[in-house]
Write an enzyme that holds these catalytic residues in place. Sequence first.
Site, PDB file in Angstrom:
ATOM      1  N   HIS A 142       1.126  -1.188  -0.003  1.00  0.00           N
ATOM      2  CA  HIS A 142      -0.008  -0.036   0.040  1.00  0.00           C
ATOM      3  C   HIS A 142       0.874   1.122  -0.084  1.00  0.00           C
ATOM      4  O   HIS A 142       1.858   1.415   0.867  1.00  0.00           O
ATOM      5  CB  HIS A 142      -0.880   0.044   1.349  1.00  0.00           C
ATOM      6  CG  HIS A 142      -2.105  -0.998   1.284  1.00  0.00           C
ATOM      7  ND1 HIS A 142      -1.891  -2.267   1.141  1.00  0.00           N
ATOM      8  CD2 HIS A 142      -3.426  -0.540   1.274  1.00  0.00           C
ATOM      9  CE1 HIS A 142      -3.205  -2.732   1.386  1.00  0.00           C
ATOM     10  NE2 HIS A 142      -4.167  -1.600   1.429  1.00  0.00           N
ATOM     11  N   GLU A 181      -1.328   6.486  -1.041  1.00  0.00           N
ATOM     12  CA  GLU A 181      -2.807   6.580  -0.876  1.00  0.00           C
ATOM     13  C   GLU A 181      -2.776   7.754   0.183  1.00  0.00           C
ATOM     14  O   GLU A 181      -3.252   8.727  -0.140  1.00  0.00           O
ATOM     15  CB  GLU A 181      -3.347   5.342  -0.073  1.00  0.00           C
ATOM     16  CG  GLU A 181      -4.822   5.410   0.391  1.00  0.00           C
ATOM     17  CD  GLU A 181      -5.334   4.266   1.146  1.00  0.00           C
ATOM     18  OE1 GLU A 181      -4.632   3.339   1.825  1.00  0.00           O
ATOM     19  OE2 GLU A 181      -6.399   4.005   1.386  1.00  0.00           O
TER      20      GLU A 181
HETATM   21  N1  ADE Z   1      -6.513  -1.931   5.408  1.00  0.00           N
HETATM   22  C1  ADE Z   1      -7.624  -2.139   4.996  1.00  0.00           C
HETATM   23  N2  ADE Z   1      -8.155  -1.001   4.097  1.00  0.00           N
HETATM   24  C2  ADE Z   1      -6.941  -0.178   4.101  1.00  0.00           C
HETATM   25  C3  ADE Z   1      -6.573   0.924   3.066  1.00  0.00           C
HETATM   26  N3  ADE Z   1      -7.465   1.464   2.380  1.00  0.00           N
HETATM   27  N4  ADE Z   1      -5.505   1.542   3.478  1.00  0.00           N
HETATM   28  C4  ADE Z   1      -4.517   0.967   4.286  1.00  0.00           C
HETATM   29  N5  ADE Z   1      -4.709  -0.025   5.007  1.00  0.00           N
HETATM   30  C5  ADE Z   1      -6.063  -0.706   4.774  1.00  0.00           C
HETATM   31 ZN    ZN Z   2      -6.085  -2.022   0.865  1.00  0.00          ZN
END
Ligand code: ADE
Ligand code: ZN
Length: 326
Positions: free
Chosen positions: A190, A193
């Site tokens: 991730h 974001e």
């Molecule tokens: N865990 C579940 N959804 C998430 C997200 N959108 N960003 C980071 N961790 C997560």
């Molecule tokens: Zn996620």
Amino acid sequence: MTEMPKLELHLHLEGAAPPAFIRAQAKRKNTDLSRIFDSDGGYAYRDFPDFLRVYEAACTVLTSPQDFHDLTLAVLEQSAEAGVIYTEAFLSPDFCGGGDLAAWRDYLAAIEAAAQLAEAQMGITLRGCVTCIRHFGPEQARRIAICAQETAGQFITGFGIAGDETQLHPRDFSYAFDAAREAGLGLTAHAGEWGGPGSVYDALTHLHVTRIGHGVRAIEDPALVEQLAETGVVLEVCPGSNIALGLYRNWKSHPIDKLYRAGVQVTVSTDDPPFFHTTLNNEYARLADTFGWEDHDFAAINQTALQAAFCDPDTRAAIQKKLEAT
Ligand code: ADE
Ligand code: ZN
């Protein structure tokens, strides 16, 4: 859209838990979780940190392998209804015995048994991507990587990192990712974001991932967009999630179409669908309405997802056959 077979690469198993499922577990375990639900029975959260708190509170009532067996079936039923034929779910040993390897093996066996049942009954294939959680820290991530390493195989095919991107740095997790890579697992992180383009660069540099969860804020740096397009890094984009969590005001301002037109390998997923009142069908419908995406665009992103999937060649070929049959 419903009838179109779809692939999904970015789905958190616990995050996909229907609120009614969590409520039933809470009732069975005499746990008061009323604070995490709104008056309509959906999950209630204010912002991303609060979302993480609600998410983790919901997980406290998932306490046994049987709970995860039932959860897996409920989630796959939901996905199959939206036309998903192949899904990769983030599985968290943190919520399955706290990172203890022996406990993780028991939980995983239950999840896998449910996946086999769902495949036979609903024609949906599940593969697991073990995920560590960034704000739980690097030491815990090492334990999670050991869980991944020891159970890597036909079902556990990937390793990732989720959680609060504003905390710590990807280099803190390089040990965990090195261990997962040595075990032959596909890697995703991730990034981009809650962190900007720098966070995407850092994930690529320090974790050597081939896929990025979200990654949408790459759009803020044209050189990064170009690099992603040239190197074929795949983005697991979850537009409904980004909009529900307030990253973008609305669908029109979401950068997925710009990334796609710039030649970046984008895929579409739901992340934690009940939290965001979405389904993969809904995501497709909104993309069609907002950006005029047509069947050939959806076919292209499903091909991208198929090629980027962390599964073995036989599974990939079987899914390809299913796509061609429609
Ligand atoms: N865990 C579940 N959804 C998430 C997200 N959108 N960003 C980071 N961790 C997560
Ligand atoms: Zn996620």
